[in-house]
Design a protein around this motif. Structure first.
Motif, PDB file in Angstrom:
ATOM      1  N   LEU A 115     -35.278 -39.400  28.275  1.00  0.00           N
ATOM      2  CA  LEU A 115     -34.187 -39.886  28.787  1.00  0.00           C
ATOM      3  C   LEU A 115     -34.025 -41.664  28.344  1.00  0.00           C
ATOM      4  N   ARG A 116     -32.729 -41.450  27.719  1.00  0.00           N
ATOM      5  CA  ARG A 116     -32.367 -42.800  27.928  1.00  0.00           C
ATOM      6  C   ARG A 116     -32.667 -44.367  28.995  1.00  0.00           C
ATOM      7  N   ARG A 117     -34.003 -44.985  28.800  1.00  0.00           N
ATOM      8  CA  ARG A 117     -33.544 -46.193  29.545  1.00  0.00           C
ATOM      9  C   ARG A 117     -32.619 -47.476  30.001  1.00  0.00           C
ATOM     10  N   GLY A 118     -32.205 -47.708  30.905  1.00  0.00           N
ATOM     11  CA  GLY A 118     -31.596 -48.857  31.235  1.00  0.00           C
ATOM     12  C   GLY A 118     -29.466 -48.211  31.452  1.00  0.00           C
ATOM     13  N   VAL A 119     -29.980 -47.455  30.964  1.00  0.00           N
ATOM     14  CA  VAL A 119     -28.463 -47.043  31.451  1.00  0.00           C
ATOM     15  C   VAL A 119     -27.898 -46.198  32.580  1.00  0.00           C
ATOM     16  N   ARG A 120     -26.827 -47.148  33.286  1.00  0.00           N
ATOM     17  CA  ARG A 120     -26.427 -47.124  35.173  1.00  0.00           C
ATOM     18  C   ARG A 120     -25.369 -46.284  34.916  1.00  0.00           C
ATOM     19  N   GLY A 221     -19.620 -42.221  37.214  1.00  0.00           N
ATOM     20  CA  GLY A 221     -20.567 -41.582  36.140  1.00  0.00           C
ATOM     21  C   GLY A 221     -21.111 -42.485  35.185  1.00  0.00           C
ATOM     22  N   THR A 222     -21.094 -42.156  34.076  1.00  0.00           N
ATOM     23  CA  THR A 222     -22.123 -43.339  33.216  1.00  0.00           C
ATOM     24  C   THR A 222     -21.017 -43.226  32.497  1.00  0.00           C
ATOM     25  N   GLY A 223     -19.394 -43.081  31.896  1.00  0.00           N
ATOM     26  CA  GLY A 223     -19.003 -43.271  30.729  1.00  0.00           C
ATOM     27  C   GLY A 223     -18.174 -44.730  31.044  1.00  0.00           C
ATOM     28  N   PRO A 224     -17.050 -45.208  30.211  1.00  0.00           N
ATOM     29  CA  PRO A 224     -17.379 -46.178  29.766  1.00  0.00           C
ATOM     30  C   PRO A 224     -15.591 -46.205  30.640  1.00  0.00           C
ATOM     31  N   TYR A 225     -15.122 -45.412  32.024  1.00  0.00           N
ATOM     32  CA  TYR A 225     -14.104 -45.553  32.755  1.00  0.00           C
ATOM     33  C   TYR A 225     -15.066 -45.191  34.008  1.00  0.00           C
ATOM     34  N   ARG A 226     -13.952 -45.347  35.117  1.00  0.00           N
ATOM     35  CA  ARG A 226     -14.707 -44.880  36.660  1.00  0.00           C
ATOM     36  C   ARG A 226     -12.912 -44.208  37.308  1.00  0.00           C
ATOM     37  N   LEU A 238      -7.917 -45.083  37.313  1.00  0.00           N
ATOM     38  CA  LEU A 238      -9.170 -45.252  36.123  1.00  0.00           C
ATOM     39  C   LEU A 238      -9.544 -47.143  35.472  1.00  0.00           C
ATOM     40  N   GLU A 239     -10.776 -47.589  35.693  1.00  0.00           N
ATOM     41  CA  GLU A 239     -10.409 -48.763  35.067  1.00  0.00           C
ATOM     42  C   GLU A 239     -12.334 -48.895  35.169  1.00  0.00           C
ATOM     43  N   ARG A 240     -12.363 -49.538  34.121  1.00  0.00           N
ATOM     44  CA  ARG A 240     -13.601 -50.056  33.462  1.00  0.00           C
ATOM     45  C   ARG A 240     -14.419 -50.343  34.104  1.00  0.00           C
ATOM     46  N   ASN A 241     -14.926 -49.641  33.756  1.00  0.00           N
ATOM     47  CA  ASN A 241     -17.137 -49.128  34.366  1.00  0.00           C
ATOM     48  C   ASN A 241     -17.637 -50.812  34.846  1.00  0.00           C
ATOM     49  N   PRO A 242     -18.185 -51.554  35.607  1.00  0.00           N
ATOM     50  CA  PRO A 242     -18.538 -52.153  34.839  1.00  0.00           C
ATOM     51  C   PRO A 242     -20.441 -52.404  34.320  1.00  0.00           C
ATOM     52  N   TRP A 243     -20.519 -50.814  35.012  1.00  0.00           N
ATOM     53  CA  TRP A 243     -22.445 -51.402  34.265  1.00  0.00           C
ATOM     54  C   TRP A 243     -21.917 -50.267  32.879  1.00  0.00           C
ATOM     55  N   PHE A 244     -20.625 -50.359  32.294  1.00  0.00           N
ATOM     56  CA  PHE A 244     -20.801 -49.892  30.882  1.00  0.00           C
ATOM     57  C   PHE A 244     -21.460 -50.385  29.478  1.00  0.00           C
ATOM     58  N   ARG A 245     -22.667 -49.950  29.342  1.00  0.00           N
ATOM     59  CA  ARG A 245     -22.894 -50.965  27.606  1.00  0.00           C
ATOM     60  C   ARG A 245     -23.303 -49.548  26.739  1.00  0.00           C
ATOM     61  N   LEU A 246     -23.213 -49.960  25.525  1.00  0.00           N
ATOM     62  CA  LEU A 246     -22.782 -49.300  24.786  1.00  0.00           C
ATOM     63  C   LEU A 246     -23.669 -48.907  23.986  1.00  0.00           C
ATOM     64  N   TRP A 247     -24.173 -47.368  24.560  1.00  0.00           N
ATOM     65  CA  TRP A 247     -26.030 -47.695  24.101  1.00  0.00           C
ATOM     66  C   TRP A 247     -25.252 -46.416  22.395  1.00  0.00           C
ATOM     67  N   SER A 248     -24.782 -44.896  22.484  1.00  0.00           N
ATOM     68  CA  SER A 248     -24.243 -44.711  21.193  1.00  0.00           C
ATOM     69  C   SER A 248     -22.391 -44.660  20.932  1.00  0.00           C
ATOM     70  N   ALA A 251     -21.537 -40.559  20.677  1.00  0.00           N
ATOM     71  CA  ALA A 251     -21.185 -39.792  21.610  1.00  0.00           C
ATOM     72  C   ALA A 251     -21.104 -40.354  22.599  1.00  0.00           C
ATOM     73  N   GLN A 252     -20.529 -41.568  23.284  1.00  0.00           N
ATOM     74  CA  GLN A 252     -19.719 -42.377  24.513  1.00  0.00           C
ATOM     75  C   GLN A 252     -19.568 -43.338  24.084  1.00  0.00           C
ATOM     76  N   PRO A 253     -18.093 -43.583  23.700  1.00  0.00           N
ATOM     77  CA  PRO A 253     -17.749 -45.290  22.321  1.00  0.00           C
ATOM     78  C   PRO A 253     -16.811 -45.866  23.898  1.00  0.00           C
ATOM     79  N   ASP A 254     -16.978 -47.275  23.853  1.00  0.00           N
ATOM     80  CA  ASP A 254     -16.599 -48.153  25.038  1.00  0.00           C
ATOM     81  C   ASP A 254     -14.889 -47.832  24.965  1.00  0.00           C
ATOM     82  N   GLY A 255     -14.467 -47.933  25.839  1.00  0.00           N
ATOM     83  CA  GLY A 255     -12.951 -47.825  25.449  1.00  0.00           C
ATOM     84  C   GLY A 255     -11.731 -49.140  24.820  1.00  0.00           C
ATOM     85  N   TYR A 256      -9.965 -49.023  24.678  1.00  0.00           N
ATOM     86  CA  TYR A 256     -10.212 -49.881  24.262  1.00  0.00           C
ATOM     87  C   TYR A 256      -9.130 -50.596  25.961  1.00  0.00           C
ATOM     88  N   ALA A 257      -8.428 -49.438  26.638  1.00  0.00           N
ATOM     89  CA  ALA A 257      -7.816 -50.052  27.409  1.00  0.00           C
ATOM     90  C   ALA A 257      -8.589 -50.904  28.467  1.00  0.00           C
TER      91      ALA A 257
END
Length: 570
Positions: A115-120, A221-226, A238-248, A251-257
């Protein structure tokens, strides 16, 4: 007196085919210019989506609607995911919450993920191996629609299927907190295990998520939106997930909107006008046939035609009359006016007749068609030609079901309703007393799955969970996917044939087979299914999407459809 969909209506529909054909070429050319990369200047704003109805529960391990599965791809992650890219590379499985794709051990029976470490999660908690194990157990405890079809090979799954409330997957999912690993032990090899872990139902949720359908309450969830609010009768935000940090980025790109607002309750005709006028940026529902010419002539740059492994089919309940009789089911296949259905969808630029349960976008498809005029299983047609109504009438008489009442259940969108009315007229022509019942999309799908509702026949579109024949054969017709009395019984016909199942099981688990040998097994299963006819294939389609002028970087993938995180608004 009901008006039949006769030649006059077909000619009216064909008026739009030329415009749609032109639209197809121009839109594809326009899309080719949309590059996946974008600078930070495109970040921000609100993406506005619209649909005629909501799609039910927010539970990502239960909801089986394309409407929300595609949305959940921007909110949740699994150990693996499908590459979020354009073209065929979008079919590739990549590591998501796992650091890398593991090499299977023990002849394909053991898979070890780090499992990746640091994903929230969006509530700030770090994702742990305990969350992974709990999420896999929860699939069985809540009766996820794919628990049996996708994950029954995990050691302990058989006990979980019998007593979900006591599911532990003991010996099947083993965690090591110190090494941060999760090991899956399977009872038999599964050639598609990584793809199944990439499907939305295997999303990793916090370990404390209740073991029941969460309904209208969002879960972290863990994606760029919640998801921050949900009213099934009004909309979702839906709004930005404040804890999202790009790891791949694969697999899961960051969001523009910055925000996504989804409005429900706008009929398809009104939604088209609203998107044209820029009130919304994209509509989920199928575009009404009578608007295609307008879009082809005036809104070409905003209309996009995308290939997608998706098909319409008519599931028939094999456990209640009249379709408990095999000849009655075969009669429906012979009588199905597939060309008319193509016209209702928008013409040959957008759809093609389908004779089997493996669409042409999926490896394993064959063109041969036994259910066509002048054809049978001994002498199949090279492709579908026309319905054989006389043979269908004869089969109805031989089945002893002539004169019985049949109700066709459809979604209340204009295209589905037109198709349903045509099916009703066809059923009447071959000897039944038929009617149509239209339901809103959010209600219709769980309704036709529940055997307690005694649905005889329905019309449903189906998109692949991942690109494999198993998604159209084992998922829809596997014995393990029939759950009497459940809204999550994706085997809508209630079909279970042990000989067919044995062929599908070997295709899924025999690691000694070559890729072509595996496809041959799926073709064999397909042929057996079509002879037994629990389902009547209807058409396969491209997907037509309408967007606003301000939406940029239209990004449509083979698995996720329009990827909301990758488009921007101006």
């Amino acid at each position: 007196m009901r008006r039949k969909a006769g030649p006059g209506r077909a000619c009216i529909a064909l008026v739009f085919c030329g415009a749609v054909a032109a639209l197809t070429g121009v839109a594809r050319a326009a899309d080719a210019g949309n590059v996946p990369g974008a600078d930070a200047g495109h970040r921000g704003g609100t993406l506005r989506l619209v649909a005629s109805a909501s799609a039910g529960t927010l539970d990502p391990q239960i909801n089986y609607s394309a409407q929300y599965i595609d949305l959940f791809a921007n909110v949740y992650d699994g150990l693996t995911g499908f590459r979020k890219s354009l073209g065929d590379s979008g079919n590739d499985v990549v590591a998501d919450l796992a650091e890398a794709l593991p090499v299977p051990r023990d002849g394909g029976r053991t898979w070890v993920f780090t499992l990746r470490r640091g994903v929230r999660f969006s509530d700030g908690r770090e994702v742990t191996v305990a969350d992974v194990a709990a999420s896999m157990r929860r699939l069985f405890r809540i009766g996820s629609p794919t628990a049996g079809a996708f994950y029954s090979a995990i050691v302990g799954a058989d006990l979980c299927m019998k007593a979900p409330e006591r599911c532990m997957l003991e010996g099947g999912v083993v965690t090591d907190a110190e090494r941060n690993t999760v090991t899956f032990h399977l009872t038999a090899p599964d050639n598609e295990f990584l793809q199944k872990l990439a499907f939305t139902h295997a999303s990793i949720l916090p370990a404390g998520t209740p073991d029941h359908d969460i309904g209208n309450t969002p879960v972290a969830g863990t994606g760029p939106y919640r998801i921050v609010s949900y009213d099934p009768n009004g909309g979702m935000r839906l709004e930005r997930n404040p804890w999202f940090r790009l790891w791949s980025g694969d697999a899961q790109p960051d969001g523009y909107a910055d925000r996504i607002e989804y409005t429900f309750g706008i009929p398809d005709e009104s939604a088209v006008t609203a998107v044209e006028n820029g009130q919304y940026d994209w509509m989920y529902d199928q575009l009404p046939l009578d608007r295609l010419g307008e879009l082809g002539a005036r809104f070409t740059s905003q209309t996009h035609v995308s290939p997608h492994p998706v098909a319409y089919f008519a599931p028939m309940n094999v456990n209640i009359p009249p379709f408990s009789n095999e000849k009655a089911r075969q009669a429906v296949n012979y009588a199905m006016g597939r060309k008319a259905m193509v016209i209702f969808y928008g013409g040959s630029a957008l759809a093609r007749p389908l004779c089997d349960m493996i669409p042409s976008a999926i490896q394993g498809h064959v063109e041969l068609c036994p259910y066509s005029a002048g054809a049978d299983f001994g002498h199949p047609a090279a492709r579908w030609q026309a319905p054989d109504l006389e043979r269908a009438k004869a089969l109805v008489r031989e089945s002893g079901t002539a004169g019985q009442k049949v109700t066709v259940i459809v979604s209340n969108g204009s295209v589905d309703l037109a198709m349903g009315n045509y099916m009703r007229d066809t059923l009447e022509e071959i000897g039944y007393r038929a009617s149509v019942r239209a339901l809103s999309p959010g209600i219709m799908f769980p309704y036709i799955q529940n055997s307690a509702n005694h649905v005889q026949i329905s019309l449903k579109s189906w998109a692949a969970d991942y690109p494999s024949p198993s998604n159209f054969l084992d998922a829809l017709l596997g014995c393990e996917n029939f759950h009497p009395g459940s809204d999550s019984s994706v085997n809508m016909p209630g079909f279970c044939d042990r000989a067919v199942q044995a062929v599908m099981d070997r295709a899924k688990s025999d690691v000694s087979l070559s890729a072509e040998q595996t496809l041959e097994l799926w073709r064999e299963a397909d042929a057996r299914v079509m002879r037994l006819s629990p389902i009547a294939p209807v058409i396969e389609m491209n997907v037509v999407s309408l967007t606003s002028r301000r939406l940029g970087n239209f990004f449509y993938t083979n698995v996720y459809g329009l990827l909301f995180s990758k488009v921007w608004v101006q």
